[in-house]
Design a protein around this motif. Structure first.
Motif, PDB file in Angstrom:
ATOM      1  N   ASP A 198       0.829  -1.211   0.000  1.00  0.00           N
ATOM      2  CA  ASP A 198       0.000   0.000   0.000  1.00  0.00           C
ATOM      3  C   ASP A 198       0.864   1.261   0.000  1.00  0.00           C
ATOM      4  OD1 ASP A 198      -2.341  -1.410  -0.045  1.00  0.00           O
ATOM      5  OD2 ASP A 198      -2.729  -1.257   2.109  1.00  0.00           O
ATOM      6  N   VAL A 199       1.923   1.259   0.793  1.00  0.00           N
ATOM      7  CA  VAL A 199       2.825   2.416   0.843  1.00  0.00           C
ATOM      8  C   VAL A 199       3.428   2.676  -0.529  1.00  0.00           C
ATOM      9  CG1 VAL A 199       5.017   3.279   1.762  1.00  0.00           C
ATOM     10  CG2 VAL A 199       3.370   2.179   3.294  1.00  0.00           C
ATOM     11  N   LEU A 200       3.884   1.640  -1.185  1.00  0.00           N
ATOM     12  CA  LEU A 200       4.503   1.795  -2.501  1.00  0.00           C
ATOM     13  C   LEU A 200       3.476   2.193  -3.556  1.00  0.00           C
ATOM     14  CD1 LEU A 200       6.933  -1.255  -2.393  1.00  0.00           C
ATOM     15  CD2 LEU A 200       7.565   1.166  -2.309  1.00  0.00           C
ATOM     16  N   ARG A 201       2.263   1.646  -3.450  1.00  0.00           N
ATOM     17  CA  ARG A 201       1.222   2.004  -4.418  1.00  0.00           C
ATOM     18  C   ARG A 201       0.774   3.451  -4.269  1.00  0.00           C
ATOM     19  NH1 ARG A 201      -0.812  -3.468  -3.816  1.00  0.00           N
ATOM     20  NH2 ARG A 201      -2.142  -2.782  -2.078  1.00  0.00           N
ATOM     21  N   GLN A 202       0.926   4.021  -3.089  1.00  0.00           N
ATOM     22  CA  GLN A 202       0.562   5.416  -2.872  1.00  0.00           C
ATOM     23  C   GLN A 202       1.682   6.381  -3.260  1.00  0.00           C
ATOM     24  OE1 GLN A 202      -2.372   6.760  -1.903  1.00  0.00           O
ATOM     25  NE2 GLN A 202      -3.293   4.731  -1.889  1.00  0.00           N
ATOM     26  N   THR A 203       2.867   5.841  -3.550  1.00  0.00           N
ATOM     27  CA  THR A 203       4.027   6.700  -3.840  1.00  0.00           C
ATOM     28  C   THR A 203       4.698   6.271  -5.142  1.00  0.00           C
ATOM     29  OG1 THR A 203       5.368   5.309  -2.331  1.00  0.00           O
ATOM     30  CG2 THR A 203       4.382   7.311  -1.396  1.00  0.00           C
ATOM     31  N   CYS A 204       5.770   5.519  -5.035  1.00  0.00           N
ATOM     32  CA  CYS A 204       6.596   5.236  -6.207  1.00  0.00           C
ATOM     33  C   CYS A 204       5.923   4.353  -7.255  1.00  0.00           C
ATOM     34  CB  CYS A 204       7.908   4.576  -5.774  1.00  0.00           C
ATOM     35  SG  CYS A 204       8.979   5.679  -4.835  1.00  0.00           S
ATOM     36  N   LEU A 205       4.951   3.556  -6.850  1.00  0.00           N
ATOM     37  CA  LEU A 205       4.268   2.685  -7.805  1.00  0.00           C
ATOM     38  C   LEU A 205       2.882   3.209  -8.168  1.00  0.00           C
ATOM     39  CD1 LEU A 205       5.255  -0.868  -6.479  1.00  0.00           C
ATOM     40  CD2 LEU A 205       6.444   0.614  -8.101  1.00  0.00           C
ATOM     41  N   HIS A 206       2.572   4.415  -7.739  1.00  0.00           N
ATOM     42  CA  HIS A 206       1.293   5.041  -8.102  1.00  0.00           C
ATOM     43  C   HIS A 206       1.322   5.379  -9.600  1.00  0.00           C
ATOM     44  CE1 HIS A 206      -2.015   7.924  -8.180  1.00  0.00           C
ATOM     45  NE2 HIS A 206      -2.336   7.558  -6.960  1.00  0.00           N
ATOM     46  N   PRO A 207       0.220   5.220 -10.323  1.00  0.00           N
ATOM     47  CA  PRO A 207       0.209   5.568 -11.755  1.00  0.00           C
ATOM     48  C   PRO A 207       0.672   6.995 -12.033  1.00  0.00           C
ATOM     49  CG  PRO A 207      -1.791   4.377 -11.169  1.00  0.00           C
ATOM     50  CD  PRO A 207      -1.072   4.640  -9.882  1.00  0.00           C
ATOM     51  N   LEU A 208       0.382   7.905 -11.128  1.00  0.00           N
ATOM     52  CA  LEU A 208       0.807   9.294 -11.306  1.00  0.00           C
ATOM     53  C   LEU A 208       2.327   9.413 -11.331  1.00  0.00           C
ATOM     54  CD1 LEU A 208      -0.018  12.286 -11.529  1.00  0.00           C
ATOM     55  CD2 LEU A 208      -0.065  12.367  -9.029  1.00  0.00           C
ATOM     56  N   CYS A 209       3.001   8.542 -10.568  1.00  0.00           N
ATOM     57  CA  CYS A 209       4.464   8.572 -10.540  1.00  0.00           C
ATOM     58  C   CYS A 209       5.047   8.088 -11.861  1.00  0.00           C
ATOM     59  CB  CYS A 209       4.977   7.725  -9.374  1.00  0.00           C
ATOM     60  SG  CYS A 209       6.724   7.996  -8.989  1.00  0.00           S
TER      61      CYS A 209
END
Length: 339
Positions: free
Chosen positions: A64-75
């Motif tokens: 979840d932490v990674l999906r909200q940051t570095c692995l988020h589509p916006l990133c």
């Protein structure tokens, strides 16, 4: 039969679980907001995250932490600077190691991807706005680039944007001119959330104007406001009364334009012209200037020159909603000008 004590215990447990879930969601939200705005790493909610990791060492939390940051589509689409992402992941991995988390592989993979990514002179910052809107800005990774400070977002612009979000009625249905727009954060926030009838971004430096036009396009402002948004070159020392009359601004805003005596010397006569252009036609525009007071002598000189021109000012007081993550230690003052 269910006793009151049993009911109370169950309700308390459920409430505690809900509170914990809400707190966890709050940490992840704060982490995402700060990460995409490239807030100072030390200001990110590491303590809250560490507490969550101590309580929950499941792979789901780390994912979840990674999906909200570095692995988020916006990133993927509009990534923060490579150096910032590398430092963020390095700190996250150190925390995972300290908590003896078994969910390190995905974090190591993300770090490996960042280490292999090329750096560059530009990066993206994204600021999340109320109501699900956001402002994405292409900026320089350096505070000073191409001989100008106008290629990054400064705190006074963030403060002005927050004030605008709290006072949307000032801009709704009105024509707004922004002086020294820089990369455009304040203006984009106004366009996204305050519904002006027209918005005129302006600057003079060629590199700033180029970046400003890119950011207007990235945020699709021209498309979504039916041509009510434009980016214009405005030389403060050469603009005419006729040009100001053509713009026809009801509201004029500016952020972080009082930082150099030479700039002030050009700005004050322009403000005088703006405030007086309606002297025989109607009410003067509402003029708001947001400044980080880095050099008190320069800032006081600005106010003295305003007084010499017959321009009064009033400090706009009152708290603003904290929408964006930024350094609030430095003194920021918002003033409204009158004749």
């Amino acid at each position: 039969m269910e006793t009151g004590a049993e009911t109370g215990m169950e309700t308390g447990a459920e409430t505690g679980a809900e509170t914990g879930a809400e707190a966890g969601a709050g940490v992840l939200h704060s982490l995402r907001v700060s990460f995409f705005a490239m807030a100072r790493l030390s200001s990110l909610p590491w303590t809250g995250l560490r507490e969550r990791l101590d309580d929950d060492r499941s792979p789901t939390l780390v994912a979840d932490v990674l999906r909200q940051t570095c692995l988020h589509p916006l990133c993927r689409k509009h990534p923060p600077a490579v150096a910032y992402r590398r430092l963020f992941l390095t700190k996250l991995i150190k925390m995972l190691e300290d908590t003896q988390s078994e969910s390190l592989d995905e974090a190591y993979d993300a770090l490996g991807e960042v280490l292999g990514a090329p750096g560059g002179a530009e990066c993206y910052k994204t600021y999340f706005l109320p109501g699900g809107e956001r402002a994405t800005l292409l900026e320089s990774v350096s505070l000073i680039s191409e001989g100008t400070t106008g290629l990054v977002t400064w705190e006074a612009a963030l403060y002005l944007a927050e004030w605008a979000l709290d006072h949307r009625q000032v801009f709704t249905g009105r024509t707004v001119l922004e002086l020294g727009s820089g990369v455009g954060l304040a203006g984009i926030a106004v366009c996204r959330c305050c519904r002006p009838s027209r918005f005129r971004f302006s600057d003079h430096h060629p590199a700033v104007l180029k970046k400003l036009r890119q950011n207007v396009q990235i945020n699709r402002l021209a498309e979504e406001t039916a041509g009510g948004v434009s980016v214009e070159e405005l030389d403060w020392t050469a603009v005419s009364e006729e040009r100001l009359r053509e713009i026809g601004a009801d509201v004029v805003i500016a952020a972080d334009v009082v930082y150099d005596p030479d700039v002030v010397a050009a700005l004050v006569p322009l403000l005088s012209m703006i405030l007086r252009r309606y002297s025989t036609e109607g009410p003067a525009p509402q003029v708001l200037i947001s400044s980080t007071v880095r050099n008190p002598d320069t800032y006081n000189s600005f106010k003295q020159q305003l007084e010499t021109e017959g321009i009064r000012h009033e400090v706009v007081t009152g708290a603003v909603s904290h929408v964006f993550p930024y350094n609030r230690v430095d003194a920021i003052e918002l003033i409204q000008l009158y004749i």
